[in-house]
Design a protein around this motif. Structure first.
Motif, mmCIF file in Angstrom:
data_model
loop_
_atom_site.group_PDB
_atom_site.id
_atom_site.type_symbol
_atom_site.label_atom_id
_atom_site.label_comp_id
_atom_site.label_asym_id
_atom_site.label_seq_id
_atom_site.Cartn_x
_atom_site.Cartn_y
_atom_site.Cartn_z
ATOM 1 N N ALA A 292 -1.591 -4.520 -34.532
ATOM 2 C CA ALA A 292 -2.253 -3.302 -34.062
ATOM 3 C C ALA A 292 -1.196 -2.287 -33.653
ATOM 4 C CB ALA A 292 -3.177 -3.607 -32.884
ATOM 5 N N TYR A 322 -7.128 -2.787 -33.299
ATOM 6 C CA TYR A 322 -6.937 -1.362 -33.023
ATOM 7 C C TYR A 322 -6.752 -1.178 -31.523
ATOM 8 C CZ TYR A 322 -8.060 3.487 -32.014
ATOM 9 O OH TYR A 322 -8.021 4.764 -31.534
ATOM 10 N N ASP A 401 -7.229 9.378 -33.683
ATOM 11 C CA ASP A 401 -6.917 8.448 -34.768
ATOM 12 C C ASP A 401 -7.986 8.537 -35.854
ATOM 13 O OD1 ASP A 401 -4.660 7.400 -33.489
ATOM 14 O OD2 ASP A 401 -5.877 5.976 -32.358
ATOM 15 N N GLY A 403 -10.047 6.657 -38.926
ATOM 16 C CA GLY A 403 -10.436 5.294 -39.251
ATOM 17 C C GLY A 403 -11.753 5.245 -39.986
ATOM 18 N N ARG A 411 -11.311 -0.119 -38.793
ATOM 19 C CA ARG A 411 -9.976 -0.090 -39.375
ATOM 20 C C ARG A 411 -9.373 1.291 -39.149
ATOM 21 N NH1 ARG A 411 -10.550 -4.599 -39.024
ATOM 22 N NH2 ARG A 411 -10.580 -6.251 -40.597
ATOM 23 N N MET A 412 -8.171 1.324 -38.575
ATOM 24 C CA MET A 412 -7.461 2.590 -38.400
ATOM 25 C C MET A 412 -6.735 2.930 -39.685
ATOM 26 S SD MET A 412 -4.360 3.465 -35.798
ATOM 27 C CE MET A 412 -3.548 5.060 -35.847
#
Length: 547
Positions: A292, A322, A401, A403, A411-412
Protein backbone atom coordinates in the motif's frame (compact mmCIF):
# COMPACT_ATOMS: atom_id res chain seq x y z
CA UNK A 1 -9.55 -5.55 24.62
CA UNK A 2 -11.20 -3.23 27.17
CA UNK A 3 -12.17 0.30 26.25
CA UNK A 4 -10.11 3.23 27.46
CA UNK A 5 -10.73 6.97 27.64
CA UNK A 6 -7.72 7.60 25.42
CA UNK A 7 -4.89 5.83 23.65
CA UNK A 8 -2.42 6.67 26.43
CA UNK A 9 -4.36 4.61 28.98
CA UNK A 10 -4.26 1.59 26.68
CA UNK A 11 -0.52 1.96 26.16
CA UNK A 12 0.08 2.28 29.90
CA UNK A 13 -1.97 -0.86 30.55
CA UNK A 14 0.15 -2.88 28.09
CA UNK A 15 3.30 -1.82 29.92
CA UNK A 16 1.88 -2.87 33.29
CA UNK A 17 0.73 -6.25 31.99
CA UNK A 18 3.94 -7.11 30.09
CA UNK A 19 6.78 -5.37 31.96
CA UNK A 20 9.42 -7.87 30.81
CA UNK A 21 8.12 -8.17 27.23
CA UNK A 22 10.09 -6.61 24.38
CA UNK A 23 8.41 -3.38 23.32
CA UNK A 24 11.06 -2.15 20.87
CA UNK A 25 13.73 -3.92 18.86
CA UNK A 26 16.19 -1.68 17.05
CA UNK A 27 18.85 -3.20 14.74
CA UNK A 28 22.38 -2.41 15.90
CA UNK A 29 25.32 -1.78 13.56
CA UNK A 30 26.63 -5.33 14.06
CA UNK A 31 23.29 -6.87 13.02
CA UNK A 32 22.14 -7.68 16.55
CA UNK A 33 19.07 -6.18 18.24
CA UNK A 34 18.98 -3.48 20.85
CA UNK A 35 15.87 -4.34 22.89
CA UNK A 36 13.79 -2.15 25.17
CA UNK A 37 11.34 -3.79 27.59
CA UNK A 38 7.86 -2.45 28.23
CA UNK A 39 8.89 -1.54 31.78
CA UNK A 40 11.90 0.46 30.56
CA UNK A 41 9.90 2.17 27.81
CA UNK A 42 7.15 3.08 30.26
CA UNK A 43 9.60 4.47 32.83
CA UNK A 44 11.34 6.64 30.23
CA UNK A 45 8.00 7.84 28.83
CA UNK A 46 6.89 8.73 32.38
CA UNK A 47 10.04 10.80 32.81
CA UNK A 48 9.32 12.73 29.61
CA UNK A 49 5.68 13.17 30.64
CA UNK A 50 6.76 14.54 34.03
CA UNK A 51 9.04 17.07 32.32
CA UNK A 52 6.21 18.13 30.02
CA UNK A 53 3.67 18.42 32.85
CA UNK A 54 6.07 20.62 34.79
CA UNK A 55 5.95 22.99 31.83
CA UNK A 56 2.16 22.97 31.56
CA UNK A 57 2.23 21.11 28.23
CA UNK A 58 -1.37 19.87 28.29
CA UNK A 59 -2.89 20.60 24.87
CA UNK A 60 0.28 22.37 23.70
CA UNK A 61 2.23 21.42 20.57
CA UNK A 62 5.54 19.64 21.15
CA UNK A 63 8.00 19.23 18.28
CA UNK A 64 9.63 15.78 18.03
CA UNK A 65 12.89 16.07 16.05
CA UNK A 66 14.74 12.77 16.20
CA UNK A 67 15.81 9.69 14.29
CA UNK A 68 13.62 6.57 14.05
CA UNK A 69 14.27 4.34 17.02
CA UNK A 70 13.65 4.00 20.76
CA UNK A 71 13.95 7.72 21.55
CA UNK A 72 11.22 8.60 19.05
CA UNK A 73 8.88 6.08 20.69
CA UNK A 74 9.72 7.38 24.17
CA UNK A 75 9.02 10.97 23.10
CA UNK A 76 5.72 10.05 21.46
CA UNK A 77 4.47 8.10 24.48
CA UNK A 78 5.63 10.88 26.80
CA UNK A 79 3.51 13.38 24.87
CA UNK A 80 0.46 11.09 24.97
CA UNK A 81 0.89 10.43 28.69
CA UNK A 82 1.13 14.18 29.41
CA UNK A 83 -1.84 15.18 27.26
CA UNK A 84 0.44 17.13 24.91
CA UNK A 85 0.12 17.23 21.12
CA UNK A 86 3.02 15.53 19.31
CA UNK A 87 4.32 17.21 16.12
CA UNK A 88 6.84 14.79 14.53
CA UNK A 89 9.47 16.08 12.07
CA UNK A 90 12.67 14.46 10.76
CA UNK A 91 15.91 14.91 12.66
CA UNK A 92 18.19 17.62 11.19
CA UNK A 93 20.01 16.36 8.11
CA UNK A 94 21.74 17.71 5.01
CA UNK A 95 18.39 18.09 3.23
CA UNK A 96 17.55 21.76 2.69
CA UNK A 97 13.97 20.83 1.82
CA UNK A 98 13.49 19.03 5.14
CA UNK A 99 14.94 22.03 6.98
CA UNK A 100 12.60 24.39 5.16
CA UNK A 101 9.62 22.15 5.85
CA UNK A 102 10.48 21.88 9.55
CA UNK A 103 10.79 25.67 9.83
CA UNK A 104 7.37 26.05 8.20
CA UNK A 105 5.89 23.49 10.60
CA UNK A 106 7.35 25.22 13.66
CA UNK A 107 5.74 28.47 12.55
CA UNK A 108 2.42 26.95 11.44
CA UNK A 109 1.89 24.79 14.54
CA UNK A 110 3.19 27.50 16.90
CA UNK A 111 5.08 24.80 18.81
CA UNK A 112 5.77 25.47 22.48
CA UNK A 113 8.39 22.85 23.37
CA UNK A 114 10.92 20.65 21.56
CA UNK A 115 12.06 17.07 22.22
CA UNK A 116 15.16 15.78 20.46
CA UNK A 117 18.31 13.69 21.00
CA UNK A 118 21.78 14.73 22.13
CA UNK A 119 23.19 14.12 18.64
CA UNK A 120 20.76 16.66 17.17
CA UNK A 121 20.29 19.12 20.03
CA UNK A 122 22.84 21.71 18.91
CA UNK A 123 21.69 21.78 15.28
CA UNK A 124 18.02 21.79 16.30
CA UNK A 125 18.62 24.81 18.56
CA UNK A 126 20.59 26.55 15.81
CA UNK A 127 17.78 26.10 13.30
CA UNK A 128 15.17 27.34 15.76
CA UNK A 129 17.29 30.42 16.35
CA UNK A 130 17.44 31.15 12.62
CA UNK A 131 13.66 31.45 12.43
CA UNK A 132 13.34 33.58 15.53
CA UNK A 133 12.38 30.79 17.97
CA UNK A 134 15.56 30.69 20.05
CA UNK A 135 13.46 30.95 23.21
CA UNK A 136 11.86 27.53 22.78
CA UNK A 137 12.79 25.08 25.52
CA UNK A 138 14.53 22.05 24.00
CA UNK A 139 15.16 18.73 25.80
CA UNK A 140 17.47 15.92 24.65
CA UNK A 141 15.55 13.00 26.10
CA UNK A 142 18.38 10.48 25.86
CA UNK A 143 20.21 12.57 28.48
CA UNK A 144 17.46 12.18 31.09
CA UNK A 145 17.94 9.95 34.12
CA UNK A 146 15.85 6.75 33.88
CA UNK A 147 14.24 7.54 37.25
CA UNK A 148 13.54 11.20 36.46
CA UNK A 149 9.78 10.70 36.62
CA UNK A 150 9.71 8.41 39.66
CA UNK A 151 8.30 11.06 42.04
CA UNK A 152 5.44 12.16 39.77
CA UNK A 153 2.03 10.57 39.06
CA UNK A 154 2.45 7.57 36.78
CA UNK A 155 -1.03 7.56 35.26
CA UNK A 156 -1.71 9.27 31.92
CA UNK A 157 -3.62 12.52 32.01
CA UNK A 158 -7.36 11.89 31.72
CA UNK A 159 -7.91 13.26 28.23
CA UNK A 160 -10.95 12.29 26.14
CA UNK A 161 -11.38 10.64 22.76
CA UNK A 162 -11.89 14.10 21.25
CA UNK A 163 -8.60 15.45 22.64
CA UNK A 164 -6.00 16.24 20.01
CA UNK A 165 -3.08 13.78 20.16
CA UNK A 166 -1.07 14.30 17.00
CA UNK A 167 -0.44 16.88 14.30
CA UNK A 168 0.70 14.91 11.23
CA UNK A 169 2.26 17.18 8.63
CA UNK A 170 2.11 14.92 5.62
CA UNK A 171 0.79 17.12 2.83
CA UNK A 172 1.50 20.41 1.15
CA UNK A 173 4.80 21.73 -0.25
CA UNK A 174 7.69 22.54 2.07
CA UNK A 175 6.78 26.23 2.19
CA UNK A 176 3.13 25.60 3.11
CA UNK A 177 2.69 22.23 4.86
CA UNK A 178 -0.65 21.27 6.34
CA UNK A 179 -1.09 19.41 9.60
CA UNK A 180 -3.77 16.72 9.85
CA UNK A 181 -5.60 16.78 13.20
CA UNK A 182 -5.62 13.31 14.79
CA UNK A 183 -7.42 12.79 18.08
CA UNK A 184 -7.08 10.02 20.63
CA UNK A 185 -10.32 8.64 19.22
CA UNK A 186 -8.92 8.63 15.68
CA UNK A 187 -5.83 6.75 16.81
CA UNK A 188 -7.77 4.21 18.87
CA UNK A 189 -10.07 3.49 15.92
CA UNK A 190 -7.04 3.05 13.68
CA UNK A 191 -5.60 0.49 16.09
CA UNK A 192 -8.71 -1.67 15.85
CA UNK A 193 -8.80 -1.33 12.08
CA UNK A 194 -5.17 -2.33 11.66
CA UNK A 195 -5.62 -5.37 13.91
CA UNK A 196 -8.58 -6.54 11.85
CA UNK A 197 -6.89 -5.92 8.50
CA UNK A 198 -3.43 -7.24 9.31
CA UNK A 199 -4.44 -10.01 11.70
CA UNK A 200 -2.03 -8.74 14.37
CA UNK A 201 -1.91 -9.77 18.03
CA UNK A 202 0.43 -9.61 21.04
CA UNK A 203 2.80 -12.10 19.38
CA UNK A 204 3.38 -9.87 16.35
CA UNK A 205 6.73 -8.35 15.45
CA UNK A 206 5.80 -5.40 13.27
CA UNK A 207 8.59 -3.71 11.34
CA UNK A 208 9.24 -1.39 8.46
CA UNK A 209 11.24 1.53 7.14
CA UNK A 210 8.49 4.09 6.41
CA UNK A 211 9.25 7.57 7.83
CA UNK A 212 8.03 7.90 11.43
CA UNK A 213 6.88 11.48 10.84
CA UNK A 214 4.12 10.21 8.52
CA UNK A 215 1.04 8.37 9.72
CA UNK A 216 1.69 4.93 8.12
CA UNK A 217 5.12 4.71 9.75
CA UNK A 218 4.32 6.40 13.04
CA UNK A 219 0.92 4.80 13.68
CA UNK A 220 1.27 1.52 11.80
CA UNK A 221 4.83 0.64 12.79
CA UNK A 222 5.23 2.21 16.25
CA UNK A 223 1.93 2.88 18.01
CA UNK A 224 0.09 -0.18 16.71
CA UNK A 225 2.51 -2.83 18.01
CA UNK A 226 2.72 -1.03 21.37
CA UNK A 227 -1.09 -0.89 21.55
CA UNK A 228 -1.16 -4.65 20.95
CA UNK A 229 1.47 -5.40 23.57
CA UNK A 230 3.62 -6.73 20.71
CA UNK A 231 7.09 -5.72 19.45
CA UNK A 232 7.92 -2.80 17.17
CA UNK A 233 11.02 -3.47 15.06
CA UNK A 234 12.25 -0.02 14.00
CA UNK A 235 14.21 -0.38 10.77
CA UNK A 236 16.25 2.54 9.37
CA UNK A 237 15.12 3.72 5.94
CA UNK A 238 18.41 4.52 4.25
CA UNK A 239 19.74 1.01 3.42
CA UNK A 240 16.66 -0.11 1.50
CA UNK A 241 16.84 2.66 -1.10
CA UNK A 242 20.08 1.21 -2.46
CA UNK A 243 19.69 -2.40 -1.28
CA UNK A 244 16.04 -3.55 -1.42
CA UNK A 245 17.01 -7.12 -0.58
CA UNK A 246 18.35 -5.79 2.71
CA UNK A 247 14.71 -5.34 3.67
CA UNK A 248 14.07 -9.07 3.17
CA UNK A 249 17.23 -9.90 5.11
CA UNK A 250 15.99 -7.73 7.99
CA UNK A 251 12.59 -9.43 7.93
CA UNK A 252 14.30 -12.81 8.06
CA UNK A 253 16.87 -11.86 10.72
CA UNK A 254 14.43 -10.16 13.09
CA UNK A 255 11.48 -12.51 12.58
CA UNK A 256 9.15 -9.73 11.45
CA UNK A 257 5.58 -10.95 11.03
CA UNK A 258 3.70 -7.93 9.59
CA UNK A 259 4.86 -5.13 7.28
CA UNK A 260 3.52 -2.19 5.30
CA UNK A 261 5.52 -1.09 2.26
CA UNK A 262 4.95 0.46 -1.19
CA UNK A 263 4.55 -1.50 -4.39
CA UNK A 264 7.93 -0.39 -5.75
CA UNK A 265 9.83 -2.08 -2.91
CA UNK A 266 8.04 -5.39 -3.46
CA UNK A 267 8.64 -5.06 -7.22
CA UNK A 268 12.36 -4.37 -6.83
CA UNK A 269 12.78 -7.31 -4.49
CA UNK A 270 11.01 -9.61 -6.94
CA UNK A 271 13.23 -8.42 -9.79
CA UNK A 272 16.46 -8.85 -7.79
CA UNK A 273 15.60 -12.29 -6.43
CA UNK A 274 15.46 -13.85 -9.89
CA UNK A 275 14.93 -17.57 -10.35
CA UNK A 276 17.56 -18.57 -7.79
CA UNK A 277 16.97 -16.70 -4.50
CA UNK A 278 19.91 -16.23 -2.12
CA UNK A 279 20.51 -18.78 0.60
CA UNK A 280 19.97 -18.03 4.26
CA UNK A 281 16.68 -16.13 4.01
CA UNK A 282 13.71 -17.46 5.96
CA UNK A 283 10.39 -15.69 5.31
CA UNK A 284 8.20 -18.37 6.88
CA UNK A 285 7.31 -16.22 9.90
CA UNK A 286 5.98 -13.39 7.69
CA UNK A 287 2.18 -13.43 8.03
CA UNK A 288 0.97 -10.23 6.32
CA UNK A 289 2.77 -7.99 3.84
CA UNK A 290 0.49 -5.05 3.10
CA UNK A 291 1.29 -3.57 -0.32
CA UNK A 292 0.00 0.00 0.00
CA UNK A 293 0.98 3.66 -0.15
CA UNK A 294 0.95 3.88 -3.95
CA UNK A 295 -0.84 2.16 -6.85
CA UNK A 296 -0.48 -1.62 -6.66
CA UNK A 297 0.68 -3.43 -9.78
CA UNK A 298 -0.90 -6.75 -10.75
CA UNK A 299 2.54 -7.81 -11.95
CA UNK A 300 4.03 -7.18 -8.52
CA UNK A 301 1.21 -9.07 -6.82
CA UNK A 302 2.03 -12.09 -8.99
CA UNK A 303 5.83 -11.87 -9.12
CA UNK A 304 6.64 -11.19 -5.47
CA UNK A 305 4.92 -14.26 -3.96
CA UNK A 306 6.33 -16.43 -6.76
CA UNK A 307 9.92 -15.27 -6.19
CA UNK A 308 9.63 -15.48 -2.39
CA UNK A 309 7.92 -18.87 -2.19
CA UNK A 310 11.25 -20.78 -2.15
CA UNK A 311 12.21 -18.65 0.88
CA UNK A 312 9.20 -19.88 2.85
CA UNK A 313 6.70 -17.11 2.09
CA UNK A 314 3.23 -18.53 2.55
CA UNK A 315 0.44 -18.07 -0.02
CA UNK A 316 -1.78 -15.10 0.76
CA UNK A 317 0.88 -13.19 2.70
CA UNK A 318 1.03 -10.32 0.19
CA UNK A 319 -2.16 -8.23 0.43
CA UNK A 320 -3.06 -5.23 -1.71
CA UNK A 321 -4.31 -2.25 0.27
CA UNK A 322 -4.95 1.46 0.31
CA UNK A 323 -3.83 3.98 2.91
CA UNK A 324 -5.28 7.50 2.78
CA UNK A 325 -2.62 10.16 3.34
CA UNK A 326 -4.78 12.57 5.35
CA UNK A 327 -5.39 10.49 8.42
CA UNK A 328 -4.66 7.31 10.28
CA UNK A 329 -3.74 4.30 8.10
CA UNK A 330 -6.82 2.11 7.92
CA UNK A 331 -6.21 -0.06 4.84
CA UNK A 332 -9.19 -1.05 2.75
CA UNK A 333 -7.47 -4.20 1.58
CA UNK A 334 -10.54 -6.40 1.33
CA UNK A 335 -12.96 -3.94 -0.23
CA UNK A 336 -14.79 -3.41 3.05
CA UNK A 337 -14.11 -0.89 5.78
CA UNK A 338 -12.27 -2.60 8.68
CA UNK A 339 -13.62 -0.17 11.28
CA UNK A 340 -17.33 0.04 12.20
CA UNK A 341 -18.77 3.27 10.87
CA UNK A 342 -16.11 3.66 8.18
CA UNK A 343 -17.02 4.02 4.51
CA UNK A 344 -15.39 4.76 1.18
CA UNK A 345 -16.63 5.84 -2.21
CA UNK A 346 -15.20 6.33 -5.70
CA UNK A 347 -16.87 9.47 -7.04
CA UNK A 348 -16.85 11.98 -9.86
CA UNK A 349 -14.83 14.80 -8.19
CA UNK A 350 -16.90 17.49 -9.96
CA UNK A 351 -20.38 16.19 -9.15
CA UNK A 352 -19.80 14.01 -6.08
CA UNK A 353 -21.74 11.21 -7.77
CA UNK A 354 -20.78 7.64 -6.83
CA UNK A 355 -19.34 5.78 -9.81
CA UNK A 356 -20.11 2.19 -10.75
CA UNK A 357 -17.72 -0.74 -10.44
CA UNK A 358 -14.75 -0.33 -12.79
CA UNK A 359 -15.22 3.41 -13.40
CA UNK A 360 -12.23 5.55 -12.26
CA UNK A 361 -12.77 8.55 -9.99
CA UNK A 362 -11.58 10.22 -6.78
CA UNK A 363 -11.43 8.14 -3.60
CA UNK A 364 -13.42 9.58 -0.70
CA UNK A 365 -13.25 8.07 2.80
CA UNK A 366 -14.89 8.75 6.14
CA UNK A 367 -14.99 7.15 9.55
CA UNK A 368 -13.68 7.34 13.11
CA UNK A 369 -10.03 6.84 12.09
CA UNK A 370 -9.96 9.69 9.55
CA UNK A 371 -8.39 12.99 10.63
CA UNK A 372 -10.82 15.70 11.68
CA UNK A 373 -9.30 18.49 9.57
CA UNK A 374 -6.22 20.63 8.98
CA UNK A 375 -4.67 22.68 11.76
CA UNK A 376 -5.57 26.37 11.54
CA UNK A 377 -7.33 26.05 8.16
CA UNK A 378 -11.12 26.08 8.67
CA UNK A 379 -11.95 26.77 5.01
CA UNK A 380 -9.58 24.04 3.86
CA UNK A 381 -11.09 21.66 6.41
CA UNK A 382 -14.63 22.41 5.24
CA UNK A 383 -13.69 21.79 1.60
CA UNK A 384 -11.65 18.60 2.02
CA UNK A 385 -13.04 16.93 5.15
CA UNK A 386 -16.78 17.52 4.86
CA UNK A 387 -17.53 16.44 1.29
CA UNK A 388 -20.99 15.08 0.54
CA UNK A 389 -21.78 12.30 -1.89
CA UNK A 390 -24.52 13.38 -4.31
CA UNK A 391 -27.90 12.41 -2.87
CA UNK A 392 -26.13 10.75 0.02
CA UNK A 393 -24.25 11.24 3.29
CA UNK A 394 -21.58 13.83 4.05
CA UNK A 395 -18.47 13.89 6.20
CA UNK A 396 -16.14 12.40 3.56
CA UNK A 397 -12.46 13.22 3.18
CA UNK A 398 -11.49 14.04 -0.41
CA UNK A 399 -8.22 12.15 -0.55
CA UNK A 400 -6.96 13.46 -3.88
CA UNK A 401 -6.25 9.86 -4.90
CA UNK A 402 -7.61 8.29 -8.07
CA UNK A 403 -9.08 4.81 -7.89
CA UNK A 404 -11.81 2.40 -8.86
CA UNK A 405 -13.56 -0.63 -7.48
CA UNK A 406 -13.18 -4.10 -8.96
CA UNK A 407 -15.88 -6.47 -7.74
CA UNK A 408 -16.36 -4.12 -4.81
CA UNK A 409 -12.65 -4.06 -3.91
CA UNK A 410 -10.92 -0.69 -3.86
CA UNK A 411 -7.85 -0.12 -6.04
CA UNK A 412 -5.79 3.08 -6.14
CA UNK A 413 -4.60 4.11 -9.61
CA UNK A 414 -2.98 7.54 -9.23
CA UNK A 415 -3.35 11.09 -7.97
CA UNK A 416 -5.81 13.89 -8.70
CA UNK A 417 -3.78 16.61 -7.05
CA UNK A 418 -0.26 17.81 -7.80
CA UNK A 419 1.46 15.60 -5.24
CA UNK A 420 3.46 12.64 -6.56
CA UNK A 421 3.79 9.16 -5.06
CA UNK A 422 7.30 7.82 -5.61
CA UNK A 423 8.77 4.81 -3.78
CA UNK A 424 6.11 5.18 -1.09
CA UNK A 425 7.04 8.84 -0.52
CA UNK A 426 4.78 11.81 -1.17
CA UNK A 427 6.70 14.44 -3.15
CA UNK A 428 5.61 17.89 -4.19
CA UNK A 429 6.99 18.71 -7.63
CA UNK A 430 7.60 22.36 -6.80
CA UNK A 431 9.92 21.29 -3.94
CA UNK A 432 12.01 19.12 -6.27
CA UNK A 433 12.09 21.74 -9.03
CA UNK A 434 13.22 24.42 -6.59
CA UNK A 435 16.08 22.24 -5.32
CA UNK A 436 17.23 21.50 -8.86
CA UNK A 437 17.78 25.22 -9.48
CA UNK A 438 20.29 25.16 -6.62
CA UNK A 439 22.09 22.09 -7.91
CA UNK A 440 24.37 23.73 -10.49
CA UNK A 441 24.75 27.03 -12.34
CA UNK A 442 24.37 25.19 -15.62
CA UNK A 443 20.77 24.22 -14.80
CA UNK A 444 17.67 26.21 -15.62
CA UNK A 445 14.00 25.40 -15.22
CA UNK A 446 12.81 21.83 -14.59
CA UNK A 447 9.61 19.87 -14.59
CA UNK A 448 9.15 16.68 -12.59
CA UNK A 449 6.25 14.24 -12.79
CA UNK A 450 5.53 10.55 -12.54
CA UNK A 451 5.43 8.08 -15.40
CA UNK A 452 1.98 7.03 -14.18
CA UNK A 453 -0.93 9.34 -13.32
CA UNK A 454 0.54 10.95 -10.21
CA UNK A 455 2.44 7.84 -9.15
CA UNK A 456 5.23 5.58 -10.32
CA UNK A 457 8.79 6.25 -11.46
CA UNK A 458 9.99 9.86 -11.09
CA UNK A 459 10.69 11.60 -14.40
CA UNK A 460 12.87 14.74 -14.46
CA UNK A 461 13.01 17.03 -17.50
CA UNK A 462 15.79 19.54 -16.79
CA UNK A 463 16.91 22.45 -18.94
CA UNK A 464 20.65 23.02 -19.33
CA UNK A 465 21.28 26.74 -19.85
CA UNK A 466 25.00 26.47 -20.51
CA UNK A 467 27.48 23.64 -20.95
CA UNK A 468 30.14 22.57 -18.51
CA UNK A 469 33.25 20.88 -19.85
CA UNK A 470 31.65 20.31 -23.24
CA UNK A 471 28.17 19.03 -23.98
CA UNK A 472 28.96 15.37 -24.52
CA UNK A 473 31.45 14.97 -21.67
CA UNK A 474 29.85 17.26 -19.12
CA UNK A 475 26.24 16.11 -19.29
CA UNK A 476 26.71 12.62 -17.79
CA UNK A 477 28.47 14.18 -14.79
CA UNK A 478 25.69 16.72 -14.46
CA UNK A 479 23.10 13.93 -14.63
CA UNK A 480 24.89 12.02 -11.87
CA UNK A 481 24.89 15.16 -9.73
CA UNK A 482 21.13 15.59 -10.23
CA UNK A 483 20.42 11.97 -9.33
CA UNK A 484 22.54 12.25 -6.18
CA UNK A 485 20.76 15.45 -5.10
CA UNK A 486 17.29 13.94 -5.51
CA UNK A 487 18.31 10.81 -3.62
CA UNK A 488 19.83 12.82 -0.75
CA UNK A 489 17.13 15.48 -0.51
CA UNK A 490 14.03 13.37 -1.06
CA UNK A 491 15.05 9.76 -0.48
CA UNK A 492 13.92 8.44 -3.88
CA UNK A 493 15.54 7.20 -7.07
CA UNK A 494 15.17 9.06 -10.37
CA UNK A 495 13.46 6.76 -12.88
CA UNK A 496 14.09 8.85 -16.02
CA UNK A 497 16.25 11.94 -16.44
CA UNK A 498 16.21 14.08 -19.59
CA UNK A 499 18.61 17.01 -19.98
CA UNK A 500 17.13 19.35 -22.57
CA UNK A 501 17.73 22.68 -24.31
CA UNK A 502 16.40 25.98 -22.88
CA UNK A 503 12.81 26.61 -23.91
CA UNK A 504 11.68 22.99 -23.51
CA UNK A 505 10.36 23.66 -20.02
CA UNK A 506 10.15 27.43 -19.85
CA UNK A 507 8.59 27.76 -23.30
CA UNK A 508 8.76 30.70 -25.66
CA UNK A 509 7.44 33.17 -23.07
CA UNK A 510 7.96 33.44 -19.33
CA UNK A 511 5.45 30.79 -18.25
CA UNK A 512 6.52 27.21 -17.73
CA UNK A 513 4.99 24.40 -19.73
CA UNK A 514 2.32 22.66 -17.66
CA UNK A 515 3.49 19.42 -16.10
CA UNK A 516 0.55 17.50 -17.53
CA UNK A 517 1.33 18.70 -21.06
CA UNK A 518 5.03 17.93 -20.75
CA UNK A 519 4.21 14.48 -19.37
CA UNK A 520 1.99 13.77 -22.38
CA UNK A 521 4.79 14.85 -24.74
CA UNK A 522 7.25 12.66 -22.83
CA UNK A 523 5.00 9.60 -23.03
CA UNK A 524 4.57 10.16 -26.78
CA UNK A 525 8.34 10.35 -27.23
CA UNK A 526 8.24 14.01 -28.30
CA UNK A 527 10.70 15.48 -25.76
CA UNK A 528 14.03 15.87 -27.53
CA UNK A 529 16.95 15.38 -25.16
CA UNK A 530 20.61 16.39 -25.17
CA UNK A 531 21.21 13.52 -22.78
CA UNK A 532 18.79 10.91 -21.40
CA UNK A 533 19.10 8.22 -18.74
CA UNK A 534 16.55 5.59 -17.74
CA UNK A 535 16.53 3.48 -14.59
CA UNK A 536 15.78 -0.25 -14.41
CA UNK A 537 12.26 -1.08 -15.50
CA UNK A 538 11.57 2.40 -16.88
CA UNK A 539 10.64 2.54 -20.55
CA UNK A 540 12.29 4.86 -23.05
CA UNK A 541 9.48 6.80 -24.74
CA UNK A 542 11.86 9.62 -25.72
CA UNK A 543 12.88 8.55 -29.24
CA UNK A 544 13.14 11.89 -30.96
CA UNK A 545 16.90 11.68 -31.05
CA UNK A 546 19.41 14.17 -29.72
CA UNK A 547 18.74 17.82 -30.45
Amino acid sequence: MPRYANLAEALKERALRRPDGTALAHPAADGTEHRVSYAALDARADAVAAWLRARDAVGRRVLLAMDPGPCAAVALLGCLYAGAVAVPVPAPSASRTDAERTASIVRDAAVDLVLTETAHATETSRRLSRIGRAGLTCLAIDGMRPDAGADTPRQPLRTTADSLALLAYDSGPATAPRGALLTHGNLTAAMAGLRRTLGTDHRSRIGGWLPRRHTPGLIGQVLHPLWLGATAVTLPAEPYRTDPLGWLRAISRHGITETLAPDILHARCAALLGDEPPAGLDLSRWRTALNAGEPVSAGTMAAFPHRCAPLGLRPGTLVAGYVPAEGAPVPLATGRAPVPGADFAVVDPLTGRRLPDGAPGEIWVRGPAVATGHWGRPSDTALLFAARVAEGPGGFLRTGDLGLTVNGRLRMTGRVRDALLVDGHTLHPQDVERELLRCAKALGSARVFCAGPGAGALVVVQEVVRTVGGVRTGLPRLAARIRALIAEEFGVETGALLLVRPGTVRGAGTAKVRRALLRERYLRGEVRALHAEFGPGVGEPCRGGAA
